[in-house]
Design a protein around this motif. Structure first.
Motif, PDB file in Angstrom:
ATOM      1  N   LEU A 152      10.591   9.102   7.954  1.00 61.74           N
ATOM      2  CA  LEU A 152      10.031   9.406   9.266  1.00 61.74           C
ATOM      3  C   LEU A 152      10.126   8.186  10.180  1.00 61.74           C
ATOM      4  CD1 LEU A 152       6.904  11.330   7.946  1.00 61.74           C
ATOM      5  CD2 LEU A 152       8.978  12.337   8.943  1.00 61.74           C
ATOM      6  N   LYS A 153      10.653   8.379  11.371  1.00 58.55           N
ATOM      7  CA  LYS A 153      10.909   7.261  12.283  1.00 58.55           C
ATOM      8  C   LYS A 153       9.643   6.640  12.828  1.00 58.55           C
ATOM      9  CE  LYS A 153      15.447   9.000  13.677  1.00 58.55           C
ATOM     10  NZ  LYS A 153      16.300   9.443  14.814  1.00 58.55           N
ATOM     11  N   GLU A 154       8.540   7.416  12.899  1.00 59.23           N
ATOM     12  CA  GLU A 154       7.308   6.860  13.456  1.00 59.23           C
ATOM     13  C   GLU A 154       6.582   5.937  12.479  1.00 59.23           C
ATOM     14  OE1 GLU A 154       6.279  11.180  12.212  1.00 59.23           O
ATOM     15  OE2 GLU A 154       8.000  10.031  12.943  1.00 59.23           O
ATOM     16  N   PHE A 155       7.044   5.903  11.235  1.00 61.79           N
ATOM     17  CA  PHE A 155       6.451   5.034  10.218  1.00 61.79           C
ATOM     18  C   PHE A 155       7.338   3.809  10.026  1.00 61.79           C
ATOM     19  CE2 PHE A 155       4.455   9.042   9.363  1.00 61.79           C
ATOM     20  CZ  PHE A 155       3.199   8.730   8.852  1.00 61.79           C
ATOM     21  N   LYS A 156       6.732   2.637  10.063  1.00 61.83           N
ATOM     22  CA  LYS A 156       7.483   1.423   9.750  1.00 61.83           C
ATOM     23  C   LYS A 156       7.881   1.419   8.281  1.00 61.83           C
ATOM     24  CE  LYS A 156       7.176  -3.617   9.882  1.00 61.83           C
ATOM     25  NZ  LYS A 156       6.404  -4.785  10.353  1.00 61.83           N
ATOM     26  N   ASN A 157       6.981   1.860   7.419  1.00 62.80           N
ATOM     27  CA  ASN A 157       7.228   1.947   5.980  1.00 62.80           C
ATOM     28  C   ASN A 157       8.099   3.177   5.690  1.00 62.80           C
ATOM     29  OD1 ASN A 157       5.959   0.594   3.374  1.00 62.80           O
ATOM     30  ND2 ASN A 157       6.191   2.775   2.934  1.00 62.80           N
ATOM     31  N   PRO A 158       8.975   3.131   4.690  1.00 59.82           N
ATOM     32  CA  PRO A 158       9.774   4.315   4.340  1.00 59.82           C
ATOM     33  C   PRO A 158       8.889   5.424   3.762  1.00 59.82           C
ATOM     34  CG  PRO A 158      10.169   2.540   2.765  1.00 59.82           C
ATOM     35  CD  PRO A 158       9.358   1.956   3.871  1.00 59.82           C
ATOM     36  N   CYS A 159       8.625   6.432   4.564  1.00 59.97           N
ATOM     37  CA  CYS A 159       7.768   7.549   4.162  1.00 59.97           C
ATOM     38  C   CYS A 159       8.402   8.865   4.595  1.00 59.97           C
ATOM     39  CB  CYS A 159       6.373   7.436   4.796  1.00 59.97           C
ATOM     40  SG  CYS A 159       5.422   5.974   4.333  1.00 59.97           S
ATOM     41  N   CYS A 208       5.460   7.861   0.142  1.00 64.92           N
ATOM     42  CA  CYS A 208       5.957   6.559   0.600  1.00 64.92           C
ATOM     43  C   CYS A 208       6.555   5.768  -0.553  1.00 64.92           C
ATOM     44  CB  CYS A 208       4.827   5.747   1.235  1.00 64.92           C
ATOM     45  SG  CYS A 208       4.168   6.442   2.766  1.00 64.92           S
ATOM     46  N   LEU A 209       7.483   4.909  -0.210  1.00 70.46           N
ATOM     47  CA  LEU A 209       8.104   3.971  -1.135  1.00 70.46           C
ATOM     48  C   LEU A 209       7.881   2.553  -0.602  1.00 70.46           C
ATOM     49  CD1 LEU A 209      11.439   5.845  -1.930  1.00 70.46           C
ATOM     50  CD2 LEU A 209       9.648   5.253  -3.583  1.00 70.46           C
ATOM     51  N   PRO A 210       8.172   1.533  -1.376  1.00 71.49           N
ATOM     52  CA  PRO A 210       7.957   0.163  -0.900  1.00 71.49           C
ATOM     53  C   PRO A 210       8.840  -0.198   0.288  1.00 71.49           C
ATOM     54  CG  PRO A 210       8.172   0.219  -3.287  1.00 71.49           C
ATOM     55  CD  PRO A 210       8.572   1.565  -2.793  1.00 71.49           C
ATOM     56  N   TYR A 211       8.246  -0.873   1.241  1.00 74.18           N
ATOM     57  CA  TYR A 211       8.985  -1.460   2.352  1.00 74.18           C
ATOM     58  C   TYR A 211       9.652  -2.754   1.896  1.00 74.18           C
ATOM     59  CZ  TYR A 211       9.594  -3.780   6.937  1.00 74.18           C
ATOM     60  OH  TYR A 211      10.097  -4.430   8.043  1.00 74.18           O
ATOM     61  N   PHE A 212       8.986  -3.432   0.946  1.00 73.46           N
ATOM     62  CA  PHE A 212       9.546  -4.678   0.423  1.00 73.46           C
ATOM     63  C   PHE A 212       9.376  -4.742  -1.089  1.00 73.46           C
ATOM     64  CE2 PHE A 212       5.089  -5.802   1.123  1.00 73.46           C
ATOM     65  CZ  PHE A 212       4.766  -6.548  -0.004  1.00 73.46           C
ATOM     66  N   PHE A 213      10.217  -5.568  -1.699  1.00 75.45           N
ATOM     67  CA  PHE A 213      10.132  -5.848  -3.132  1.00 75.45           C
ATOM     68  C   PHE A 213       9.978  -7.355  -3.318  1.00 75.45           C
ATOM     69  CE2 PHE A 213      12.190  -1.777  -3.022  1.00 75.45           C
ATOM     70  CZ  PHE A 213      11.778  -1.125  -4.172  1.00 75.45           C
ATOM     71  N   GLN A 278      -1.281   6.515   6.656  1.00 78.41           N
ATOM     72  CA  GLN A 278      -1.388   7.645   7.573  1.00 78.41           C
ATOM     73  C   GLN A 278      -2.659   7.568   8.425  1.00 78.41           C
ATOM     74  OE1 GLN A 278       0.021  12.097   6.924  1.00 78.41           O
ATOM     75  NE2 GLN A 278      -1.851  11.691   5.806  1.00 78.41           N
ATOM     76  N   GLN A 279      -3.711   7.018   7.854  1.00 80.50           N
ATOM     77  CA  GLN A 279      -4.985   6.917   8.567  1.00 80.50           C
ATOM     78  C   GLN A 279      -5.005   5.776   9.575  1.00 80.50           C
ATOM     79  OE1 GLN A 279      -7.658   6.476   5.264  1.00 80.50           O
ATOM     80  NE2 GLN A 279      -7.454   8.609   4.599  1.00 80.50           N
ATOM     81  N   THR A 289       2.307   5.754  16.218  1.00 78.38           N
ATOM     82  CA  THR A 289       3.127   4.983  15.282  1.00 78.38           C
ATOM     83  C   THR A 289       2.246   4.463  14.157  1.00 78.38           C
ATOM     84  OG1 THR A 289       2.802   2.974  16.602  1.00 78.38           O
ATOM     85  CG2 THR A 289       4.780   4.288  17.044  1.00 78.38           C
ATOM     86  N   TYR A 290       2.888   4.160  13.044  1.00 84.20           N
ATOM     87  CA  TYR A 290       2.162   3.757  11.837  1.00 84.20           C
ATOM     88  C   TYR A 290       2.738   2.429  11.352  1.00 84.20           C
ATOM     89  CZ  TYR A 290       0.823   8.665  12.107  1.00 84.20           C
ATOM     90  OH  TYR A 290       0.344   9.883  12.536  1.00 84.20           O
ATOM     91  N   PRO A 291       2.046   1.317  11.651  1.00 79.31           N
ATOM     92  CA  PRO A 291       2.639  -0.008  11.416  1.00 79.31           C
ATOM     93  C   PRO A 291       2.424  -0.583  10.016  1.00 79.31           C
ATOM     94  CG  PRO A 291       0.553  -0.248  12.569  1.00 79.31           C
ATOM     95  CD  PRO A 291       0.776   1.230  12.399  1.00 79.31           C
ATOM     96  N   LYS A 292       1.562   0.003   9.210  1.00 80.56           N
ATOM     97  CA  LYS A 292       1.257  -0.606   7.905  1.00 80.56           C
ATOM     98  C   LYS A 292       2.393  -0.381   6.915  1.00 80.56           C
ATOM     99  CE  LYS A 292      -3.803  -0.518   8.230  1.00 80.56           C
ATOM    100  NZ  LYS A 292      -3.981  -1.988   8.223  1.00 80.56           N
ATOM    101  N   ILE A 293       2.507  -1.322   5.973  1.00 76.27           N
ATOM    102  CA  ILE A 293       3.578  -1.262   4.976  1.00 76.27           C
ATOM    103  C   ILE A 293       3.003  -1.510   3.584  1.00 76.27           C
ATOM    104  CG2 ILE A 293       5.336  -2.045   6.601  1.00 76.27           C
ATOM    105  CD1 ILE A 293       5.128  -4.834   5.294  1.00 76.27           C
ATOM    106  N   THR A 294       3.827  -1.275   2.572  1.00 74.88           N
ATOM    107  CA  THR A 294       3.444  -1.571   1.193  1.00 74.88           C
ATOM    108  C   THR A 294       4.632  -2.181   0.462  1.00 74.88           C
ATOM    109  OG1 THR A 294       2.372  -0.667  -0.790  1.00 74.88           O
ATOM    110  CG2 THR A 294       4.099   0.679   0.218  1.00 74.88           C
ATOM    111  N   GLY A 295       4.382  -2.669  -0.754  1.00 80.17           N
ATOM    112  CA  GLY A 295       5.452  -3.326  -1.501  1.00 80.17           C
ATOM    113  C   GLY A 295       5.308  -3.173  -2.996  1.00 80.17           C
ATOM    114  N   ASP A 296       6.355  -3.532  -3.692  1.00 80.78           N
ATOM    115  CA  ASP A 296       6.410  -3.512  -5.154  1.00 80.78           C
ATOM    116  C   ASP A 296       6.600  -4.949  -5.623  1.00 80.78           C
ATOM    117  OD1 ASP A 296       7.249  -3.396  -7.870  1.00 80.78           O
ATOM    118  OD2 ASP A 296       8.133  -1.411  -7.605  1.00 80.78           O
TER     119      ASP A 296
END
Length: 520
Positions: A152-159, A208-213, A278-279, A289-296
């Motif tokens: 989804l383009k509105e998410f910075k993180n790959p979701c 969602c999947l990790p934005y970074f590793f 999402q929240q 837009t959804y600016p938060k990200i996650t990682g592995d």
């Protein structure tokens, strides 16, 4: 295996004392001996439980001999193996797939073992290298046959969103992580609690999947660095830093290799993260837009490819054509890769002290380093670098993990696929000297906002993690002769690394200066 135990319970539960009947103990002994023999035979011949034997020596295993179903529609003549060969590509040739096939050719072609006789000789010398069979009718791995995910383009993180097809209370009832680990089981229960707060019941769920590793390396301060990195308010951490899915748990390591852990179970780990992302939407000019990200943070992702031969796409090969880097790139080509490295000499000593439970004096370390260097060099001379560093049977013969410090070999795998702008390489020595500055640089690399002074203080306030045990500190440093020995071994590889990264800091020319003991 429970064969022996299941078939001897009637003996153990017998109401008649064993010592009064001489035959039953004898039968029990025979059954146990038979079971042990059967298990050993299975481990050495059929690769049960993921036995780590992974150099193919049978010249009949050539892709030119594979059935048409294996080539999956397109052939590429590359002259591989011990003669001409065929590279198979999935029927659905996406741009990412074409990219992977083209970029993986140079590394694979650079090192092909000389022939089967050398392998057999090496195996007879007791190095643990024996032939491995594979199923040429199998399809490619799950991650390589997936359709590209529509992020989804509105998410910075790959979701992405997918339909919710089962009741919420049953979402994780069959998740392999939840079934194998109490801590993951508790984590999924907490995610379920979040789901139950959503009313009415949703018809879709965000995945969602990790934005970074944070992909490597072990004993290089990765845990300490990770904790400070995720102190940024815009990073949402998963339940565990290291799920080890890409390197190990795809093959079922968490389940003693009884069955692989599917991709969907890995994605489940990020469901709680997805809810928080999402929240945290921000409304701007009528759009959200959804600016938060996650990682592995699994540091095995960079370097551990010992189970490469279990991937159908590597069937018949003597060195891996497809590694973890290819699988990550196939699914998340825009992922950002963070790699933290340490002087490989100091990393090795820290690793030795951490994982060895006995016989780990400086003298023991020197002997282990000498033996390890001799073993690895002999293997490399016979079969090439990649055949040896991706072989746990070879690694298991040594008490020191020399191969982990061959950073150049692993980074070139990743930089063959990922552009340099998506890969950040950090030195532990720099992070230890200037932790806040280093973390800020990586935040910039992740395209995160700069922290306020108060937030910076929170980063610095994080306690140190995985520092050296007091008992290990009392052993002192390594011997000077050991450091010289390891410098001679690692320096040529460091030269390659410095050239690859265009950065002489990775020569670690200060190797004789102050030792760094802050690694995890």
């Amino acid at each position: 295996m429970t064969f022996g135990l299941n078939n001897t319970k009637w003996l153990l539960k017998s109401p008649v004392p064993v010592w009064r009947i001489g035959l039953r103990p004898f039968i029990l002994f025979c059954l146990l001996a038979f079971t042990a023999t059967a298990v050993l035979f299975a481990l050495t011949t059929q690769n049960w439980w993921g036995a780590t034997v992974n150099l193919i020596t049978d010249p009949s295993y050539r892709s030119s001999n594979l059935p048409a179903s294996m080539t999956r529609g397109k052939q590429h003549d590359r002259g591989m193996f011990h003669g001409q060969g065929t590279i198979f590509v999935p029927t659905q040739e996406t741009d990412v797939w074409k990219d992977i096939v083209l970029k993986s050719s140079s590394l694979y072609m650079s090192e092909v073992p000389a022939g089967p006789h050398g392998n057999e000789s090496f195996g007879k010398r007791g190095h643990g290298v024996v032939p491995v069979t594979c199923d040429p009718s199998a399809q490619v791995s799950e991650t390589l046959r997936m359709k590209p995910l529509d992020f989804l383009k509105e998410f910075k993180n790959p979701c992405w969103r997918e339909p919710l097809k089962e009741p919420i209370e049953e979402l994780y009832s069959h998740n392999s992580y939840a079934l194998a680990s109490p801590s993951y089981h508790n984590a999924f229960n907490k995610i379920l609690d979040q789901w139950k707060l959503i009313k009415p019941d949703p018809k879709y769920r965000l995945r969602c999947l990790p934005y970074f590793f944070l992909a490597g390396q072990p004993k290089s301060g990765s845990t300490d660095f990770y904790k400070r990195l995720i102190a940024h308010p815009d990073i949402v951490a998963p339940p565990s830093k290291e799920s080890h899915w890409w390197a190990k748990n795809r093959y079922g390591m968490f389940l003693n290799f009884t069955q692989p852990i599917p991709f969907s179970d890995y994605v489940d780990l990020y469901d709680g993260v997805a809810l928080k992302i999402q929240q945290a939407g921000i409304s701007t000019n009528g759009s959200i837009t959804y600016p938060k990200i996650t990682g592995d943070g699994s540091v095995s992702t960079l370097w551990y490819n010992d189970d490469w031969w279990k991937n159908p796409e590597n069937c018949g090969m003597t060195v891996p054509r497809f590694t973890n880097a290819h699988h990550v790139y196939a699914v998340i080509p825009q992922a950002r890769i963070i790699i933290i490295l340490r002087n490989p000499i100091d990393r090795l000593y820290s690793d030795f002290l951490y994982f060895q439970r006995s016989d780990k004096s400086p003298e023991d370390f020197h002997q282990a380093a000498e033996n390890g260097i001799q073993l690895l060099n002999e293997c490399i001379d016979r079969f090439g670098m990649r055949a040896c560093i991706y072989n746990s049977s070879v690694a298991g013969k040594s008490r020191v993990r020399l191969r982990v410090g061959l950073y150049y070999q692993y980074l070139q795998e990743w930089l063959t696929l990922f552009p340099r702008s998506q890969v950040a390489v950090v030195r532990l020595e720099d992070y230890s000297a200037k932790p806040l500055s280093t973390v800020r640089q990586v935040h910039t690399f992740l395209q995160l906002r700069q922290l306020s002074d108060v937030e910076d203080d929170r980063v610095l306030a994080q306690p140190k993690h995985n520092t050296r045990r007091t008992s290990d500190r009392k052993l002192g440093g390594m011997l000077d002769k050991t450091r010289e020995l390891l410098h001679s071994f690692y320096h040529p590889h460091n030269l390659d690394l410095a050239q690859l990264l265009h950065d002489d800091r990775f020569l670690w020319l200060e190797y004789g200066a102050q030792r760094n003991n802050s690694g995890d």
